[in-house]
Scaffold this motif. Structure first.
Motif, mmCIF file in Angstrom:
data_model
loop_
_atom_site.group_PDB
_atom_site.id
_atom_site.type_symbol
_atom_site.label_atom_id
_atom_site.label_comp_id
_atom_site.label_asym_id
_atom_site.label_seq_id
_atom_site.Cartn_x
_atom_site.Cartn_y
_atom_site.Cartn_z
ATOM 1 N N GLY A 48 17.409 0.445 -7.038
ATOM 2 C CA GLY A 48 17.678 1.623 -6.226
ATOM 3 C C GLY A 48 16.745 2.785 -6.503
ATOM 4 N N GLU A 49 15.565 2.518 -7.047
ATOM 5 C CA GLU A 49 14.618 3.572 -7.407
ATOM 6 C C GLU A 49 13.662 3.930 -6.275
ATOM 7 O OE1 GLU A 49 12.739 2.120 -10.915
ATOM 8 O OE2 GLU A 49 14.614 2.010 -12.030
ATOM 9 N N LEU A 50 13.680 3.162 -5.171
ATOM 10 C CA LEU A 50 12.822 3.445 -4.028
ATOM 11 C C LEU A 50 13.677 3.958 -2.877
ATOM 12 C CD1 LEU A 50 10.527 0.284 -4.111
ATOM 13 C CD2 LEU A 50 10.064 2.548 -5.026
ATOM 14 N N PRO A 51 13.475 5.203 -2.471
ATOM 15 C CA PRO A 51 14.312 5.747 -1.399
ATOM 16 C C PRO A 51 14.019 5.072 -0.055
ATOM 17 C CG PRO A 51 12.563 7.277 -1.957
ATOM 18 C CD PRO A 51 12.501 6.169 -2.958
ATOM 19 N N ASN A 81 0.802 -1.222 0.000
ATOM 20 C CA ASN A 81 0.000 0.000 0.000
ATOM 21 C C ASN A 81 0.834 1.271 0.000
ATOM 22 O OD1 ASN A 81 -2.438 -1.342 -0.056
ATOM 23 N ND2 ASN A 81 -2.575 -1.455 2.165
ATOM 24 N N GLU A 82 1.952 1.249 0.691
ATOM 25 C CA GLU A 82 2.755 2.469 0.807
ATOM 26 C C GLU A 82 3.303 2.923 -0.544
ATOM 27 O OE1 GLU A 82 6.603 4.109 3.331
ATOM 28 O OE2 GLU A 82 5.649 2.219 3.904
ATOM 29 N N TRP A 83 3.640 1.972 -1.406
ATOM 30 C CA TRP A 83 4.199 2.311 -2.706
ATOM 31 C C TRP A 83 3.226 2.085 -3.853
ATOM 32 C CZ3 TRP A 83 7.244 0.043 1.071
ATOM 33 C CH2 TRP A 83 8.310 0.816 1.515
ATOM 34 N N LYS A 84 2.089 1.465 -3.589
ATOM 35 C CA LYS A 84 1.073 1.165 -4.603
ATOM 36 C C LYS A 84 1.645 0.334 -5.754
ATOM 37 C CE LYS A 84 -1.582 5.268 -3.558
ATOM 38 N NZ LYS A 84 -2.058 6.552 -4.012
ATOM 39 N N PHE A 86 7.779 -3.994 -6.943
ATOM 40 C CA PHE A 86 8.463 -3.432 -5.788
ATOM 41 C C PHE A 86 9.887 -3.971 -5.710
ATOM 42 C CE2 PHE A 86 9.779 -3.769 -1.360
ATOM 43 C CZ PHE A 86 9.678 -2.442 -0.959
ATOM 44 N N ARG A 87 10.034 -5.271 -5.895
ATOM 45 C CA ARG A 87 11.350 -5.892 -5.835
ATOM 46 C C ARG A 87 12.262 -5.371 -6.935
ATOM 47 N NH1 ARG A 87 14.153 -10.456 -7.739
ATOM 48 N NH2 ARG A 87 15.437 -11.402 -6.126
ATOM 49 N N MET A 88 11.733 -5.254 -8.141
ATOM 50 C CA MET A 88 12.547 -4.773 -9.262
ATOM 51 C C MET A 88 13.007 -3.335 -9.033
ATOM 52 S SD MET A 88 12.784 -7.417 -11.070
ATOM 53 C CE MET A 88 13.583 -6.787 -12.514
ATOM 54 N N HIS A 89 12.106 -2.478 -8.586
ATOM 55 C CA HIS A 89 12.456 -1.078 -8.346
ATOM 56 C C HIS A 89 13.408 -0.943 -7.155
ATOM 57 C CE1 HIS A 89 9.912 1.046 -11.251
ATOM 58 N NE2 HIS A 89 9.084 0.022 -11.104
#
Length: 99
Positions: A89-92, A73-76, A82-85
Motif C-alpha cells: 500500500g505504499e503506492l498511491p 517508467n512512471e514509478w522508476k 513495484f509489486r512489493m510496494h
C-alpha cells in the motif's frame, strides 16, 4: 547494486551538462549551407565529446535495486519492487486487480 545507481546518476548529469554543446556541434555538422571544412571540424568536435554524455547512454534503472530490466517508467521501479510496494500500500492509486 548501489554502484550501478551512482553510475546512472553520473551519466544523467553528464548528459545534462553537455546537452547544449552537443546540440551546437550537431547543428553545425548537419548544416549544408556551411563549408565542408567547418562541418568536418564540427563533426570531429562532436566525436571528441565523452561517450557518457550521449543521451543514448542513459538506461532506465530501478531506483531501489539498480535493476535495468522490467522498469515501470512512471514509478522508476522494477516490476518486483513495484509489486512489493503496491501490495504494502505504499503506492498511491495502485490497487490489486480483481475481476
Amino acid at each position: 547494486m548501489r554502484a550501478r545507481i551512482l553510475r546512472d546518476i553520473k551519466a544523467r548529469r553528464a548528459v545534462v551538462d553537455k546537452e547544449l554543446e552537443r546540440t551546437i556541434w550537431r547543428y553545425l555538422s548537419r548544416n549544408t549551407t556551411l563549408e565542408p571544412q567547418i562541418r568536418m571540424q564540427a563533426q570531429l568536435a562532436l566525436n571528441r565529446t565523452p561517450r557518457e554524455a550521449s543521451p543514448t547512454a542513459i538506461k532506465n534503472r530501478c531506483i531501489i535495486t539498480g535493476r535495468g530490466r522490467g522498469i515501470f517508467n512512471e514509478w522508476k521501479m522494477c516490476r518486483f519492487q513495484f509489486r512489493m510496494h503496491a501490495l504494502n500500500g505504499e503506492l498511491p492509486g495502485v490497487d490489486k486487480a480483481s475481476w
